[in-house]
Write a protein that holds these residues in place. Structure first.
Motif, PDB file in Angstrom:
ATOM      1  N   ARG A  38      -5.898  28.245  73.324  1.00 13.03           N
ATOM      2  CA  ARG A  38      -5.555  28.770  74.654  1.00 13.03           C
ATOM      3  C   ARG A  38      -5.628  30.298  74.681  1.00 13.03           C
ATOM      4  NH1 ARG A  38      -1.916  24.176  74.815  1.00 13.03           N
ATOM      5  NH2 ARG A  38      -0.356  25.375  73.654  1.00 13.03           N
ATOM      6  N   GLU A  39      -5.308  30.920  73.546  1.00 13.81           N
ATOM      7  CA  GLU A  39      -5.423  32.383  73.462  1.00 13.81           C
ATOM      8  C   GLU A  39      -6.887  32.808  73.563  1.00 13.81           C
ATOM      9  OE1 GLU A  39      -4.658  35.924  70.156  1.00 13.81           O
ATOM     10  OE2 GLU A  39      -3.589  34.010  69.962  1.00 13.81           O
TER      11      GLU A  39
ATOM     12  N   PRO B 132      -8.307  31.227  77.741  1.00 17.52           N
ATOM     13  CA  PRO B 132      -7.283  31.029  78.778  1.00 17.52           C
ATOM     14  C   PRO B 132      -7.801  30.244  79.968  1.00 17.52           C
ATOM     15  CG  PRO B 132      -8.046  33.324  78.727  1.00 17.52           C
ATOM     16  CD  PRO B 132      -8.601  32.657  77.508  1.00 17.52           C
TER      17      PRO B 132
ATOM     18  N   LEU C  52      -3.656  24.449  69.158  1.00 17.60           N
ATOM     19  CA  LEU C  52      -3.932  24.460  70.591  1.00 17.60           C
ATOM     20  C   LEU C  52      -3.514  25.801  71.198  1.00 17.60           C
ATOM     21  CD1 LEU C  52      -2.983  20.838  71.703  1.00 17.60           C
ATOM     22  CD2 LEU C  52      -5.100  21.708  70.698  1.00 17.60           C
ATOM     23  N   GLY C  53      -2.462  26.401  70.674  1.00 21.05           N
ATOM     24  CA  GLY C  53      -2.055  27.718  71.139  1.00 21.05           C
ATOM     25  C   GLY C  53      -3.121  28.763  70.857  1.00 21.05           C
TER      26      GLY C  53
ATOM     27  N   LEU D 266      -8.896  27.406  79.916  1.00 25.37           N
ATOM     28  CA  LEU D 266      -8.485  26.006  79.777  1.00 25.37           C
ATOM     29  C   LEU D 266      -7.389  25.634  80.778  1.00 25.37           C
ATOM     30  CD1 LEU D 266      -8.423  25.680  75.884  1.00 25.37           C
ATOM     31  CD2 LEU D 266      -9.815  24.277  77.428  1.00 25.37           C
ATOM     32  N   ALA D 267      -6.579  26.605  81.149  1.00 23.15           N
ATOM     33  CA  ALA D 267      -5.445  26.333  82.035  1.00 23.15           C
ATOM     34  C   ALA D 267      -5.881  25.863  83.413  1.00 23.15           C
ATOM     35  CB  ALA D 267      -4.571  27.580  82.163  1.00 23.15           C
TER      36      ALA D 267
ATOM     37  N   SER E 103     -15.820  29.533  79.074  1.00 23.53           N
ATOM     38  CA  SER E 103     -14.986  30.557  78.451  1.00 23.53           C
ATOM     39  C   SER E 103     -15.796  31.805  78.127  1.00 23.53           C
ATOM     40  CB  SER E 103     -14.357  30.006  77.167  1.00 23.53           C
ATOM     41  OG  SER E 103     -13.721  31.021  76.427  1.00 23.53           O
TER      42      SER E 103
ATOM     43  N   GLN F 183      -2.286  18.314  77.809  1.00 27.44           N
ATOM     44  CA  GLN F 183      -2.701  19.694  77.612  1.00 27.44           C
ATOM     45  C   GLN F 183      -3.752  20.047  78.659  1.00 27.44           C
ATOM     46  OE1 GLN F 183      -1.228  21.602  75.326  1.00 27.44           O
ATOM     47  NE2 GLN F 183       0.005  19.893  74.552  1.00 27.44           N
TER      48      GLN F 183
END
Length: 327
Positions: free
Chosen positions: A143-144, A147, A139-140, A149-150, A159, A190
């Motif tokens: 997210r990289e 971003p 998941l990290g 997704l936040a 994206s 998340q």
């Protein structure tokens, strides 16, 4: 120059033709198998504490298929699965096949640039991922790459680096119907992602769309994309049909002489054809039982699973067998 039509001649070598090829889709074949032996064990995932009969697995797969449709996915869309061996993996394999979605196998060893390449190469619209495994923070990495997704709602990702991807689902600790140790321990939500359990809750096995779509499918439709190892260049996505992998699994099962009495321990990874075809589909085409001993290879849990589940078959590669024999 006048054209010439040469008469066809027999090849020098040919395989057996007495056993006909299966000319059904994976969904239709599995539904028929579940109808014949619904009470028999289909799947045992020991590290998750999960057990499914053929009837239960069929219902769960239909529920997941319904849930995937609720995300706006349509026949031909690509859906990625980035995970080690678990019940969610095989549910995705069956559910996508039910409604003509193309399952894309993502290697759990991929790093950020590799998963970016794979998702974009085939245009995945949805991705189901395990959250983490040992030192890999899946998941990290997502997210990289995204971003966005936040700040987006689940299923509404826009994206820059993953332009086709809309929905990210993470496999939460409970899983579908989990009752084993740790089943009540849920990780934090998340942002921008759906839990797998939330996705499942959006579907129903009675969804009439499933049968309507299934009636339009052909055994020649693409249903799975597997990436090559990329040793001579970038990985290439091999596109496979229902007919390809269902018959591959069936004839492997024939060579192994599998029957509904057999229980096959599968510690090899599902993202590879060894696990999902020579393992899962070899069992499903013969009414045998799948046993997953763990999510990452460990010789003692494999041996424990073989003994506890009375397995009659064990898949593996030489290094696995050596580790088991050395234990």
């Amino acid at each position: 120059m006048p054209s010439q039509v040469n008469a066809l001649t027999a090849s020098y070598a040919r395989g057996r033709t007495d056993v006909p090829l299966i000319e059904q889709t994976i969904g239709d074949f599995f539904a028929a198998m579940a109808g014949r032996q619904g009470a028999r064990d289909a799947l045992v995932s020991r590290h998750q504490g999960l057990r499914y009969s053929y009837a239960q697995l069929h219902v769960a797969a239909r529920q997941l298929a319904s849930a995937l449709l609720s995300q706006g996915l349509v026949k031909g869309d690509r859906v990625g699965i980035w995970s080690h061996n678990n019940a969610e993996w095989v549910l995705m394999q069956l559910a996508t096949a039910q409604v003509g979605l193309v399952l894309v196998n993502i290697n759990p060893a991929y790093r950020t640039s590799e998963v970016e390449y794979a998702l974009n190469k085939v245009g995945c619209k949805a991705l189901v991922s395990m959250p983490r495994f040992k030192t890999s923070d899946y998941l990290g990495m997502l997210r990289e790459l995204a971003p966005e997704l936040a700040s987006c709602a689940p299923g509404q990702l826009q994206s820059k680096r993953l332009p086709a991807l809309r929905t990210v689902v993470w496999i939460d600790a409970a899983g579908p119907g989990a009752t084993g140790p740790g089943a009540a321990e849920l990780d934090a939500d998340q942002p921008g992602m759906l839990r797998f359990s939330q996705l499942m809750a959006q579907g129903t096995s009675a969804d009439e769309r499933i049968d309507a779509i299934a009636a339009t499918l052909s055994q020649h439709d693409p249903i799975n994309i597997q990436f090559t190892s990329g040793t001579t260049g970038f990985p290439k996505g091999a596109t496979l049909t229902h007919r390809n992998i269902l018959n591959n699994g069936f004839f492997i099962g024939e060579c192994m002489r599998l029957t509904p009495e057999d229980r096959l321990c599968i510690p090899v990874p599902l993202y590879h054809c060894f696990g999902m075809v020579l393992g899962n589909l070899a069992c499903f085409t013969h009414g045998a039982t799948i046993v997953y001993p763990n999510d990452g290879f460990d010789p003692i849990t494999v041996l424990e699973a073989v003994q506890a589940e009375k397995c009659t078959g064990l898949h593996g590669v030489p290094t696995m067998f050596i580790a088991e024999l050395d234990h």
